[in-house]
Design an enzyme around this catalytic site. Structure first.
Site, PDB file in Angstrom:
ATOM      1  N   PHE A 146       0.930  -1.124  -0.316  1.00 13.17           N
ATOM      2  CA  PHE A 146       0.167  -0.014  -0.276  1.00 13.17           C
ATOM      3  C   PHE A 146       0.799   1.144   0.278  1.00 13.17           C
ATOM      4  CE2 PHE A 146      -2.299   3.701   1.236  1.00 13.17           C
ATOM      5  CZ  PHE A 146      -3.291   3.587   0.930  1.00 13.17           C
ATOM      6  N   ASP A 231       9.366   2.507   2.072  1.00 15.53           N
ATOM      7  CA  ASP A 231       8.150   3.756   2.455  1.00 15.53           C
ATOM      8  C   ASP A 231       7.744   3.606   4.258  1.00 15.53           C
ATOM      9  OD1 ASP A 231       5.777   4.810   2.712  1.00 15.53           O
ATOM     10  OD2 ASP A 231       4.609   3.757   0.912  1.00 15.53           O
ATOM     11  N   LYS A 260       2.292  11.161   6.997  1.00 14.07           N
ATOM     12  CA  LYS A 260       1.660  10.475   8.318  1.00 14.07           C
ATOM     13  C   LYS A 260       2.240  11.623   9.427  1.00 14.07           C
ATOM     14  CE  LYS A 260      -1.708   7.005   6.599  1.00 14.07           C
ATOM     15  NZ  LYS A 260      -1.004   6.024   5.817  1.00 14.07           N
TER      16      LYS A 260
HETATM   17  C1  LIG Z   1      -0.807   6.379   3.631  1.00 13.22           C
HETATM   18  C2  LIG Z   1      -0.022   5.687   3.648  1.00 13.22           C
HETATM   19  C3  LIG Z   1       0.484   5.877   2.209  1.00 13.22           C
HETATM   20  C4  LIG Z   1      -0.409   7.380   1.275  1.00 13.22           C
HETATM   21  O1  LIG Z   1      -0.317   8.417   2.169  1.00 13.22           O
HETATM   22  P1  LIG Z   1      -1.720   9.621   2.106  1.00 13.22           P
HETATM   23  O2  LIG Z   1      -0.917  10.772   3.096  1.00 13.22           O
HETATM   24  O3  LIG Z   1      -2.373   8.761   2.271  1.00 13.22           O
HETATM   25  O4  LIG Z   1      -1.427   9.508   0.773  1.00 13.22           O
HETATM   26  C5  LIG Z   1       1.677   6.068   1.622  1.00 13.22           C
HETATM   27  N1  LIG Z   1       2.175   4.952   1.860  1.00 13.22           N
HETATM   28  C6  LIG Z   1       2.341   4.384   3.225  1.00 13.22           C
HETATM   29  C7  LIG Z   1       2.893   3.021   3.712  1.00 13.22           C
HETATM   30  C8  LIG Z   1       1.232   4.260   4.109  1.00 13.22           C
HETATM   31  O5  LIG Z   1       0.829   3.619   5.470  1.00 13.22           O
END
Ligand SMILES: *Cc1c(COP(=O)(O)O)cnc(C)c1O
Length: 411
Positions: A146, A231, A260
Protein backbone atom coordinates in the site's frame (compact mmCIF):
# COMPACT_ATOMS: atom_id res chain seq x y z
CA UNK A 1 -33.56 13.51 18.09
CA UNK A 2 -34.90 15.93 20.69
CA UNK A 3 -35.61 19.07 18.68
CA UNK A 4 -34.15 21.21 21.49
CA UNK A 5 -30.86 19.35 21.52
CA UNK A 6 -29.59 20.42 18.11
CA UNK A 7 -28.05 18.04 15.64
CA UNK A 8 -26.74 14.74 17.00
CA UNK A 9 -24.60 11.85 15.77
CA UNK A 10 -27.37 10.41 13.62
CA UNK A 11 -27.83 13.72 11.82
CA UNK A 12 -24.14 14.11 10.99
CA UNK A 13 -23.88 10.50 9.81
CA UNK A 14 -26.92 11.12 7.61
CA UNK A 15 -25.42 14.32 6.16
CA UNK A 16 -22.13 12.64 5.22
CA UNK A 17 -24.06 9.72 3.79
CA UNK A 18 -26.28 12.05 1.78
CA UNK A 19 -23.64 14.43 0.37
CA UNK A 20 -20.34 12.62 0.58
CA UNK A 21 -19.02 10.30 -2.09
CA UNK A 22 -19.40 6.74 -0.91
CA UNK A 23 -15.68 5.92 -0.88
CA UNK A 24 -15.48 5.24 2.88
CA UNK A 25 -17.29 3.01 5.36
CA UNK A 26 -16.66 4.84 8.65
CA UNK A 27 -17.24 3.44 12.10
CA UNK A 28 -20.38 5.28 13.31
CA UNK A 29 -18.67 7.63 15.76
CA UNK A 30 -19.11 11.36 15.15
CA UNK A 31 -16.08 13.11 16.58
CA UNK A 32 -16.52 16.55 18.05
CA UNK A 33 -13.17 17.08 19.75
CA UNK A 34 -10.06 15.30 20.92
CA UNK A 35 -7.11 15.81 23.21
CA UNK A 36 -4.02 13.62 23.36
CA UNK A 37 -5.31 10.00 23.41
CA UNK A 38 -8.95 10.79 24.13
CA UNK A 39 -11.74 11.63 21.72
CA UNK A 40 -15.28 12.87 22.44
CA UNK A 41 -18.29 12.54 20.18
CA UNK A 42 -21.05 15.11 19.68
CA UNK A 43 -23.04 13.60 22.57
CA UNK A 44 -20.01 13.97 24.82
CA UNK A 45 -19.19 10.25 25.01
CA UNK A 46 -15.48 9.57 25.59
CA UNK A 47 -13.32 7.21 23.56
CA UNK A 48 -9.74 5.99 23.85
CA UNK A 49 -8.05 6.51 20.51
CA UNK A 50 -6.28 3.25 19.74
CA UNK A 51 -6.12 4.08 16.02
CA UNK A 52 -4.16 7.35 15.91
CA UNK A 53 -5.56 8.31 12.49
CA UNK A 54 -3.53 5.58 10.79
CA UNK A 55 -0.38 6.88 12.50
CA UNK A 56 -0.98 10.52 11.55
CA UNK A 57 -1.64 11.36 15.20
CA UNK A 58 1.51 9.94 16.79
CA UNK A 59 1.98 13.04 19.00
CA UNK A 60 -1.54 12.74 20.41
CA UNK A 61 -4.39 15.01 19.36
CA UNK A 62 -3.74 18.75 19.49
CA UNK A 63 -0.38 18.50 21.21
CA UNK A 64 -0.07 21.88 22.99
CA UNK A 65 3.41 22.57 21.61
CA UNK A 66 2.23 21.85 18.07
CA UNK A 67 -0.88 23.97 18.46
CA UNK A 68 1.29 26.79 19.83
CA UNK A 69 3.75 26.45 16.92
CA UNK A 70 0.87 26.59 14.45
CA UNK A 71 -0.65 29.61 16.17
CA UNK A 72 2.70 31.44 16.21
CA UNK A 73 3.14 30.77 12.52
CA UNK A 74 -0.45 31.79 11.75
CA UNK A 75 0.42 35.19 13.19
CA UNK A 76 3.11 35.54 10.52
CA UNK A 77 2.65 33.74 7.21
CA UNK A 78 1.20 30.38 6.13
CA UNK A 79 1.58 29.87 2.39
CA UNK A 80 3.90 31.58 -0.09
CA UNK A 81 4.60 28.75 -2.59
CA UNK A 82 8.15 27.71 -3.36
CA UNK A 83 8.59 30.73 -5.61
CA UNK A 84 10.31 32.29 -2.57
CA UNK A 85 12.44 31.24 0.36
CA UNK A 86 11.08 31.13 3.89
CA UNK A 87 12.46 31.05 7.41
CA UNK A 88 10.74 27.83 8.49
CA UNK A 89 11.46 25.45 5.59
CA UNK A 90 15.26 25.42 5.88
CA UNK A 91 15.27 24.74 9.63
CA UNK A 92 12.68 21.95 9.16
CA UNK A 93 14.62 20.27 6.35
CA UNK A 94 17.91 20.55 8.27
CA UNK A 95 16.38 18.93 11.34
CA UNK A 96 14.70 16.20 9.30
CA UNK A 97 17.93 15.37 7.44
CA UNK A 98 19.91 15.26 10.66
CA UNK A 99 17.42 12.93 12.37
CA UNK A 100 16.99 10.61 9.37
CA UNK A 101 20.64 10.67 8.26
CA UNK A 102 20.14 11.84 4.68
CA UNK A 103 21.72 14.76 2.84
CA UNK A 104 18.56 16.20 1.31
CA UNK A 105 14.80 16.22 1.74
CA UNK A 106 12.06 17.19 -0.67
CA UNK A 107 8.83 18.28 1.06
CA UNK A 108 5.40 17.37 -0.28
CA UNK A 109 1.98 17.17 1.40
CA UNK A 110 0.43 13.72 1.31
CA UNK A 111 2.13 10.36 1.49
CA UNK A 112 1.05 9.46 -2.03
CA UNK A 113 2.75 12.58 -3.39
CA UNK A 114 5.99 11.67 -1.66
CA UNK A 115 5.72 8.16 -3.17
CA UNK A 116 5.16 9.71 -6.61
CA UNK A 117 8.25 11.83 -5.97
CA UNK A 118 10.22 8.68 -5.19
CA UNK A 119 9.03 7.02 -8.40
CA UNK A 120 10.06 9.99 -10.51
CA UNK A 121 13.43 10.20 -8.78
CA UNK A 122 14.10 6.46 -9.14
CA UNK A 123 13.27 6.45 -12.83
CA UNK A 124 15.39 9.48 -13.63
CA UNK A 125 18.25 8.02 -11.60
CA UNK A 126 17.81 4.80 -13.57
CA UNK A 127 18.23 6.60 -16.90
CA UNK A 128 20.79 9.24 -16.01
CA UNK A 129 22.97 7.44 -13.50
CA UNK A 130 22.50 3.71 -14.04
CA UNK A 131 22.16 4.01 -17.82
CA UNK A 132 18.87 2.17 -18.36
CA UNK A 133 17.53 2.73 -21.92
CA UNK A 134 15.00 5.55 -22.04
CA UNK A 135 11.44 4.51 -21.17
CA UNK A 136 12.48 1.04 -19.92
CA UNK A 137 13.03 1.59 -16.18
CA UNK A 138 11.28 -0.86 -13.88
CA UNK A 139 10.49 -0.61 -10.20
CA UNK A 140 9.94 -3.72 -8.10
CA UNK A 141 7.00 -3.58 -5.68
CA UNK A 142 5.67 -6.08 -3.17
CA UNK A 143 2.44 -7.97 -3.47
CA UNK A 144 0.10 -6.63 -0.80
CA UNK A 145 1.73 -3.20 -0.97
CA UNK A 146 0.00 0.00 0.00
CA UNK A 147 1.65 3.23 -1.15
CA UNK A 148 -1.35 5.52 -1.62
CA UNK A 149 -4.24 6.19 -3.97
CA UNK A 150 -2.99 8.04 -7.05
CA UNK A 151 -3.50 6.33 -10.37
CA UNK A 152 0.15 5.39 -10.84
CA UNK A 153 0.28 3.92 -7.35
CA UNK A 154 -2.93 1.91 -7.46
CA UNK A 155 -1.79 0.66 -10.88
CA UNK A 156 0.82 -1.46 -9.09
CA UNK A 157 -1.40 -2.46 -6.18
CA UNK A 158 -2.23 -6.16 -6.00
CA UNK A 159 -5.58 -5.40 -4.37
CA UNK A 160 -8.43 -5.74 -6.91
CA UNK A 161 -10.63 -3.44 -4.82
CA UNK A 162 -8.16 -0.54 -5.20
CA UNK A 163 -7.82 -1.00 -8.99
CA UNK A 164 -11.11 -2.17 -10.44
CA UNK A 165 -12.35 0.15 -13.14
CA UNK A 166 -9.53 2.69 -12.83
CA UNK A 167 -7.23 1.55 -15.64
CA UNK A 168 -5.33 1.92 -17.90
CA UNK A 169 -2.38 1.93 -15.55
CA UNK A 170 1.22 3.10 -15.89
CA UNK A 171 3.66 0.37 -16.91
CA UNK A 172 7.10 -0.12 -15.36
CA UNK A 173 6.31 -2.06 -12.18
CA UNK A 174 6.95 -5.72 -11.36
CA UNK A 175 5.78 -7.66 -8.33
CA UNK A 176 7.58 -9.80 -5.80
CA UNK A 177 6.43 -11.58 -2.64
CA UNK A 178 6.98 -9.50 0.50
CA UNK A 179 9.78 -10.96 2.59
CA UNK A 180 11.00 -13.34 -0.12
CA UNK A 181 14.44 -12.64 -1.61
CA UNK A 182 14.16 -15.37 -4.24
CA UNK A 183 11.06 -13.75 -5.61
CA UNK A 184 12.84 -10.38 -5.82
CA UNK A 185 15.69 -11.96 -7.76
CA UNK A 186 13.18 -13.57 -10.12
CA UNK A 187 11.38 -10.27 -10.75
CA UNK A 188 14.54 -8.21 -11.37
CA UNK A 189 15.92 -7.38 -14.81
CA UNK A 190 18.86 -5.23 -15.95
CA UNK A 191 16.30 -2.40 -16.21
CA UNK A 192 15.38 -2.52 -12.53
CA UNK A 193 16.08 0.89 -11.02
CA UNK A 194 14.52 0.50 -7.59
CA UNK A 195 12.76 -1.65 -5.03
CA UNK A 196 9.92 0.30 -3.42
CA UNK A 197 8.84 -1.33 -0.18
CA UNK A 198 7.19 -0.82 3.22
CA UNK A 199 9.26 -2.09 6.18
CA UNK A 200 6.05 -3.55 7.62
CA UNK A 201 3.00 -3.86 5.40
CA UNK A 202 0.36 -1.86 7.24
CA UNK A 203 -2.76 -1.95 5.10
CA UNK A 204 -2.08 -5.58 4.18
CA UNK A 205 -2.69 -6.40 7.85
CA UNK A 206 0.47 -5.39 9.76
CA UNK A 207 2.73 -7.95 8.10
CA UNK A 208 6.24 -8.11 9.58
CA UNK A 209 8.84 -9.62 7.20
CA UNK A 210 11.15 -12.45 8.34
CA UNK A 211 14.18 -11.34 10.38
CA UNK A 212 17.17 -10.72 8.14
CA UNK A 213 15.11 -10.01 5.02
CA UNK A 214 15.95 -6.33 4.88
CA UNK A 215 19.67 -6.99 5.40
CA UNK A 216 19.63 -9.39 2.46
CA UNK A 217 17.61 -6.96 0.38
CA UNK A 218 20.05 -4.16 1.21
CA UNK A 219 23.01 -6.28 0.05
CA UNK A 220 21.21 -7.38 -3.09
CA UNK A 221 20.29 -3.79 -4.02
CA UNK A 222 23.88 -2.66 -3.52
CA UNK A 223 25.30 -5.52 -5.60
CA UNK A 224 22.82 -4.89 -8.42
CA UNK A 225 22.87 -1.07 -8.39
CA UNK A 226 19.21 -0.88 -7.48
CA UNK A 227 17.87 1.84 -5.20
CA UNK A 228 16.26 0.62 -2.00
CA UNK A 229 13.35 2.99 -1.38
CA UNK A 230 11.76 2.59 2.03
CA UNK A 231 8.16 3.80 2.41
CA UNK A 232 7.91 4.67 6.11
CA UNK A 233 4.87 6.91 5.74
CA UNK A 234 3.18 4.79 8.41
CA UNK A 235 6.15 3.06 10.09
CA UNK A 236 8.41 6.07 10.54
CA UNK A 237 8.94 8.63 13.30
CA UNK A 238 8.85 6.29 16.26
CA UNK A 239 5.87 4.08 15.53
CA UNK A 240 7.86 0.82 15.71
CA UNK A 241 9.97 1.78 18.71
CA UNK A 242 12.82 3.21 16.63
CA UNK A 243 12.87 6.50 14.78
CA UNK A 244 12.69 4.48 11.57
CA UNK A 245 11.78 0.84 11.10
CA UNK A 246 14.87 0.19 8.93
CA UNK A 247 16.98 0.61 12.08
CA UNK A 248 15.64 -2.68 13.45
CA UNK A 249 17.76 -4.45 10.85
CA UNK A 250 20.72 -2.09 11.08
CA UNK A 251 20.44 -1.08 7.44
CA UNK A 252 20.10 2.21 5.64
CA UNK A 253 17.92 2.57 2.53
CA UNK A 254 18.96 4.76 -0.41
CA UNK A 255 15.83 6.83 -0.03
CA UNK A 256 13.15 7.28 2.59
CA UNK A 257 9.52 8.35 2.30
CA UNK A 258 7.80 9.95 5.29
CA UNK A 259 4.32 11.36 5.84
CA UNK A 260 1.42 10.95 8.26
CA UNK A 261 3.01 11.73 11.68
CA UNK A 262 5.35 14.23 10.02
CA UNK A 263 2.46 16.71 10.13
CA UNK A 264 2.16 16.40 13.90
CA UNK A 265 -1.49 15.41 13.60
CA UNK A 266 -2.39 18.92 12.43
CA UNK A 267 -1.56 19.09 8.74
CA UNK A 268 -0.59 16.92 5.80
CA UNK A 269 3.21 16.99 5.54
CA UNK A 270 5.30 14.43 3.67
CA UNK A 271 8.87 14.22 2.47
CA UNK A 272 11.17 12.24 0.23
CA UNK A 273 14.75 11.96 1.51
CA UNK A 274 17.91 10.83 -0.23
CA UNK A 275 21.59 11.71 -0.58
CA UNK A 276 23.03 14.05 -3.22
CA UNK A 277 23.88 11.24 -5.64
CA UNK A 278 20.19 10.37 -5.92
CA UNK A 279 18.39 13.63 -5.17
CA UNK A 280 20.51 15.58 -7.65
CA UNK A 281 18.54 14.12 -10.54
CA UNK A 282 15.97 16.81 -9.72
CA UNK A 283 16.65 20.24 -11.20
CA UNK A 284 14.48 23.36 -11.19
CA UNK A 285 11.30 22.68 -13.12
CA UNK A 286 11.46 18.88 -12.87
CA UNK A 287 9.21 18.54 -9.84
CA UNK A 288 7.24 20.63 -7.41
CA UNK A 289 4.15 21.23 -5.32
CA UNK A 290 2.31 24.48 -4.63
CA UNK A 291 1.74 23.66 -0.97
CA UNK A 292 4.76 21.39 -0.39
CA UNK A 293 6.99 22.80 2.34
CA UNK A 294 4.67 25.73 3.08
CA UNK A 295 5.61 27.93 6.01
CA UNK A 296 2.87 26.64 8.31
CA UNK A 297 3.55 22.98 7.51
CA UNK A 298 7.29 23.43 8.00
CA UNK A 299 6.84 25.21 11.34
CA UNK A 300 4.53 22.50 12.65
CA UNK A 301 6.64 19.63 11.31
CA UNK A 302 9.84 21.08 12.81
CA UNK A 303 8.17 21.39 16.20
CA UNK A 304 6.77 17.88 15.77
CA UNK A 305 10.29 16.45 15.32
CA UNK A 306 11.48 18.34 18.41
CA UNK A 307 8.55 17.01 20.43
CA UNK A 308 9.30 13.41 19.42
CA UNK A 309 12.91 13.95 20.50
CA UNK A 310 12.36 15.94 23.69
CA UNK A 311 9.38 13.96 24.96
CA UNK A 312 11.19 10.72 24.12
CA UNK A 313 8.24 9.38 22.13
CA UNK A 314 10.39 6.81 20.33
CA UNK A 315 11.45 5.36 23.67
CA UNK A 316 7.83 5.42 24.83
CA UNK A 317 6.77 3.39 21.79
CA UNK A 318 9.60 0.95 22.50
CA UNK A 319 8.31 0.55 26.06
CA UNK A 320 4.54 0.66 25.57
CA UNK A 321 4.50 -1.38 22.34
CA UNK A 322 5.68 -4.63 23.92
CA UNK A 323 3.34 -3.99 26.87
CA UNK A 324 0.33 -3.62 24.54
CA UNK A 325 1.51 -6.70 22.63
CA UNK A 326 1.69 -8.81 25.82
CA UNK A 327 -1.74 -7.67 26.95
CA UNK A 328 -3.27 -8.47 23.55
CA UNK A 329 -1.56 -11.85 23.50
CA UNK A 330 -3.20 -12.58 26.86
CA UNK A 331 -6.56 -11.84 25.27
CA UNK A 332 -5.63 -14.11 22.37
CA UNK A 333 -4.82 -16.94 24.77
CA UNK A 334 -8.25 -16.54 26.39
CA UNK A 335 -10.14 -16.11 23.12
CA UNK A 336 -9.48 -19.50 21.53
CA UNK A 337 -9.75 -19.80 17.75
CA UNK A 338 -11.38 -16.36 17.25
CA UNK A 339 -7.95 -14.67 17.22
CA UNK A 340 -5.55 -16.27 14.74
CA UNK A 341 -2.58 -14.02 15.33
CA UNK A 342 -1.38 -10.92 17.15
CA UNK A 343 1.56 -9.31 15.37
CA UNK A 344 3.35 -6.04 14.86
CA UNK A 345 6.17 -3.95 16.17
CA UNK A 346 6.20 -1.12 18.66
CA UNK A 347 2.85 0.63 18.98
CA UNK A 348 1.57 -0.88 15.76
CA UNK A 349 -0.27 -4.14 16.27
CA UNK A 350 -2.70 -6.13 14.18
CA UNK A 351 -5.08 -8.63 15.76
CA UNK A 352 -6.02 -11.17 13.11
CA UNK A 353 -9.58 -12.45 13.48
CA UNK A 354 -10.56 -15.82 12.02
CA UNK A 355 -13.61 -15.04 9.86
CA UNK A 356 -14.96 -18.50 10.59
CA UNK A 357 -15.40 -17.39 14.22
CA UNK A 358 -16.16 -13.69 14.07
CA UNK A 359 -16.14 -10.45 12.12
CA UNK A 360 -13.38 -7.87 12.65
CA UNK A 361 -15.80 -5.13 11.60
CA UNK A 362 -18.39 -6.20 14.18
CA UNK A 363 -15.73 -6.29 16.88
CA UNK A 364 -14.54 -2.79 15.87
CA UNK A 365 -18.13 -1.53 16.10
CA UNK A 366 -18.66 -3.13 19.49
CA UNK A 367 -15.37 -1.64 20.70
CA UNK A 368 -16.56 1.79 19.55
CA UNK A 369 -19.87 1.31 21.39
CA UNK A 370 -17.84 0.73 24.54
CA UNK A 371 -15.46 3.63 24.04
CA UNK A 372 -12.43 2.29 22.17
CA UNK A 373 -11.52 3.45 18.66
CA UNK A 374 -9.82 0.97 16.36
CA UNK A 375 -10.28 0.04 12.72
CA UNK A 376 -10.40 -3.12 10.70
CA UNK A 377 -8.11 -3.56 7.73
CA UNK A 378 -8.56 -6.19 5.04
CA UNK A 379 -11.73 -7.42 6.69
CA UNK A 380 -9.99 -9.68 9.19
CA UNK A 381 -7.39 -7.58 11.01
CA UNK A 382 -8.11 -5.10 13.82
CA UNK A 383 -5.48 -2.40 13.92
CA UNK A 384 -4.21 -0.92 17.17
CA UNK A 385 -1.87 2.04 16.62
CA UNK A 386 -2.53 4.58 19.37
CA UNK A 387 -0.71 7.89 19.68
CA UNK A 388 2.84 7.30 20.97
CA UNK A 389 1.83 9.28 24.07
CA UNK A 390 -0.49 6.49 25.21
CA UNK A 391 -0.17 5.56 28.88
CA UNK A 392 -0.16 2.17 30.55
CA UNK A 393 -3.46 3.08 32.25
CA UNK A 394 -5.19 3.82 28.95
CA UNK A 395 -3.77 0.66 27.38
CA UNK A 396 -5.15 -1.31 30.34
CA UNK A 397 -8.57 0.31 30.01
CA UNK A 398 -8.68 -0.28 26.25
CA UNK A 399 -7.49 -3.88 26.42
CA UNK A 400 -9.92 -4.69 29.24
CA UNK A 401 -12.75 -3.46 27.04
CA UNK A 402 -11.36 -5.44 24.09
CA UNK A 403 -11.20 -8.52 26.27
CA UNK A 404 -14.84 -8.04 27.28
CA UNK A 405 -15.93 -7.64 23.67
CA UNK A 406 -13.95 -10.68 22.50
CA UNK A 407 -15.05 -12.94 25.34
CA UNK A 408 -18.67 -11.80 25.26
CA UNK A 409 -20.98 -14.76 25.23
CA UNK A 410 -18.22 -17.20 26.12
CA UNK A 411 -18.36 -19.26 29.30
C1 LIG B 1 -0.94 6.08 4.25
C2 LIG B 1 0.19 5.59 3.42
C3 LIG B 1 0.54 6.20 2.20
C4 LIG B 1 -0.29 7.29 1.58
O1 LIG B 1 -0.37 8.43 2.35
P1 LIG B 1 -1.54 9.50 2.06
O2 LIG B 1 -1.17 10.66 2.94
O3 LIG B 1 -2.83 8.87 2.43
O4 LIG B 1 -1.45 9.83 0.61
C5 LIG B 1 1.66 5.75 1.54
N1 LIG B 1 2.40 4.75 2.03
C6 LIG B 1 2.10 4.13 3.19
C7 LIG B 1 2.98 3.02 3.69
C8 LIG B 1 0.98 4.52 3.92
O5 LIG B 1 0.66 3.88 5.05
Amino acid sequence: MDSQAGPGSRDYVALEARYGARNYHPVPVVVDRALDCLVWDVEGREYIDMMGAYSAVSHGHLHPRLVAAAQRQLGKVAVTSRAYYGNTLGPFLAKLCSIAGFQRALPMNTGAEAVETAIKCARRWGYRVKGIPDGQAEILVARGNFHGRTNTIIGFSSEPEYRAGFGPFAPGFRHFDFGDMASIEAAATPNTCAVLIEPIQGEAGVIVPPAGFFRELRDWCTRNRVLLIDDEVQAGLGRTGRWFAFEHEGIRPDALILGKALGGGLLPVSAFLADDAVMDVFNPGSHGSTFGGNALAAAVALEGLRVIEEERLVERAAEMGPYLMRRLQDVQAAAGPLIRDVRGRGLWIGVDIDPAHGSARRLVERLAERGVLSKETHETVIRFAPPLTITRELIDRAVDIFRGVVLQGRP
